[in-house]
Write an enzyme that holds these catalytic residues in place. Structure first.
Site, PDB file in Angstrom:
ATOM      1  N   ASP A   1       0.841  -1.203   0.000  1.00 36.15           N
ATOM      2  CA  ASP A   1       0.000   0.000   0.000  1.00 36.15           C
ATOM      3  C   ASP A   1       0.874   1.251   0.000  1.00 36.15           C
ATOM      4  O   ASP A   1       2.048   1.207   0.399  1.00 36.15           O
ATOM      5  CB  ASP A   1      -0.977  -0.001   1.190  1.00 36.15           C
TER       6      ASP A   1
ATOM      7  N   GLU B   1      -0.043  -0.807   5.800  1.00 36.14           N
ATOM      8  CA  GLU B   1       1.025  -0.301   6.664  1.00 36.14           C
ATOM      9  C   GLU B   1       0.911   1.199   6.848  1.00 36.14           C
ATOM     10  O   GLU B   1       1.191   1.718   7.912  1.00 36.14           O
ATOM     11  CB  GLU B   1       2.395  -0.643   6.060  1.00 36.14           C
TER      12      GLU B   1
HETATM   13 ZN   LIG Z   1       6.864   2.168   4.160  1.00 38.96          ZN
END
Ligand SMILES: [Zn+2]
Length: 393
Positions: free
Chosen positions: A77, A143
């Site tokens: 992501d 994340e």
């Molecule tokens: Zn990163």
């Protein structure tokens, strides 16, 4: 089906061309899965849901059944591109211009995943799939944002399935002036305090009948920042206390405000924990409000990470030795703990963890880019790490 191409530059381009702004995936995990399946990895998609967050897809991939177990962890992501008109090239075009590859996620951290896959390909081509060890990829799609349905849940899943890692390398951008000149062996912790002071509203001309919340809040904040928490130590910078917001929201000049609020964010080293800092904050409040009603000051917290340190040892030594072999530099790799948090904060509870990746230059910025030569260097370093790691089995 994605085209299989293990060149680190091509693979970085393919990944950047997926606009995988958290929690969207847009085909990024498919690319990783297809390449690893091609190499003989067993791939398991791990989609997670949670009432406190959006749904996220993740990928766990593993090869080998005996020997030491090395994991590579990363995220597909990316943060939003911001104003796309400000970009030199469209943020998901992965345009190569001269010696650079542009695009959101090119540095943070799709190039690192591409280089590790490319290195794994070269390693398996040379040594075969029976290299007497286990290698896994822990790739999350969550994340950059909530991180609720990502790495932490993947690790719980591996534990439930009796999958145990010996060491893990996180592919966040850690390098500084040249690839491999800096790795991270720990991270500072982070905690935010949301403080509310309740006073008694009144006319500014009748202060004796009121209790000014703003005055008490500023006294408290001044107390908090007047004395540093520590001076730092061999591995960490001093703890940093930052007032992020002060909010009173009073629209009138002749009213003493009832409420005053502030946010304090603390980036702390391994001399503190969230718990010890909560106690520290409470002590400050108790002393500032000892002659007033103590309950007039309250706070909530957001504790996103504890500080941790992987003691300079086998993994960091293997990494720095491998870097030195590839770059043939005499200068030593810096073992750092600075910067923000990463998913290493979760992994540290399961195995020894260190971070090594591309140069930290433009992540989260407009015109994020990586140097093409850096990709080649990082691929070589990751390959050397694999060879050294599994030759010592
Ligand atoms: Zn990163």
């Amino acid at each position: 089906m994605t085209k299989i191409n293990f060149d680190p530059i091509n693979l970085t381009q393919a990944l950047v061309q997926c606009p995988s702004v958290t929690p969207k995936d847009e085909g990024a995990l498919d690319i990783v899965e297809n390449h690893l399946s091609h190499l003989g990895f067993k791939c398991t998609r791990l989609p997670f849901s949670d009432k406190n967050s959006y749904d996220v897809d993740n990928l766990f991939a593993s090869i080998g059944s005996t020997g030491k177990h090395l994991a590579f962890a990363g995220h597909t992501d990316v943060v939003p591109p911001g104003n796309e008109d400000s970009w030199k090239y469209p943020p998901f075009s992965a345009k190569i211009d001269g010696d650079k590859l542009y695009g959101r996620g090119s540095e943070d951290m799709k190039s690192n995943i591409a280089c590790f896959i490319s290195a794994t390909h070269a390693f398996i081509e040379k040594h075969g799939a029976n290299f007497n060890g286990k290698l896994s990829f822990i790739i999350t799609g969550d994340e950059e944002k909530d991180a609720i349905n990502g790495t932490s849940k993947m690790l719980e899943w591996t534990k439930q399935n009796n999958i145990i890692f010996d060491q893990c390398i996180v592919g966040e951008p850690t390098s500084n002036k040249s690839i491999g000149d800096k790795i991270k062996i720990g991270r500072r912790g982070s905690i935010s305090f949301f403080i509310t002071v309740k006073g008694v509203q009144g006319h500014t001309a009748n202060a004796h009948r009121a209790e000014n919340s703003a005055h008490h809040l500023t006294t408290l904040l001044n107390n908090i920042i007047s004395k540093p928490l520590d001076k730092g130590n061999d591995n960490f910078l001093p703890t940093s206390i930052q007032i992020a917001t002060i909010d009173i929201g009073n629209t009138a000049q002749n009213i003493i405000p009832e409420f005053a609020k502030a946010t304090v964010n603390i980036r702390f080293n391994d001399m503190h924990t969230s718990e010890s800092l909560i106690e520290w904050m409470q002590n400050h409040i108790d002393s500032v409000f000892k002659n007033i009603d103590k309950s007039s000051c309250s706070f909530t917290i957001d504790s996103s990470a504890e500080a941790f340190l992987t003691k300079p040892g086998s993994l960091s030594k293997l990494m720095s030795d491998s870097i030195a072999e590839v770059t043939s530099k005499n200068s030593k790799t810096e073992m750092a703990t600075d910067g923000g948090t990463s998913d290493a904060r979760f992994i540290k509870d399961y195995c020894e963890v260190a971070e090594l990746g591309i140069r930290n230059q433009t992540l989260h910025q407009v015109n994020e880019f990586v140097y093409l030569n850096d990709l080649k260097d990082l691929q070589k370093i990751y390959l050397k790490i694999l060879e050294n790691y599994f030759s010592k089995n």
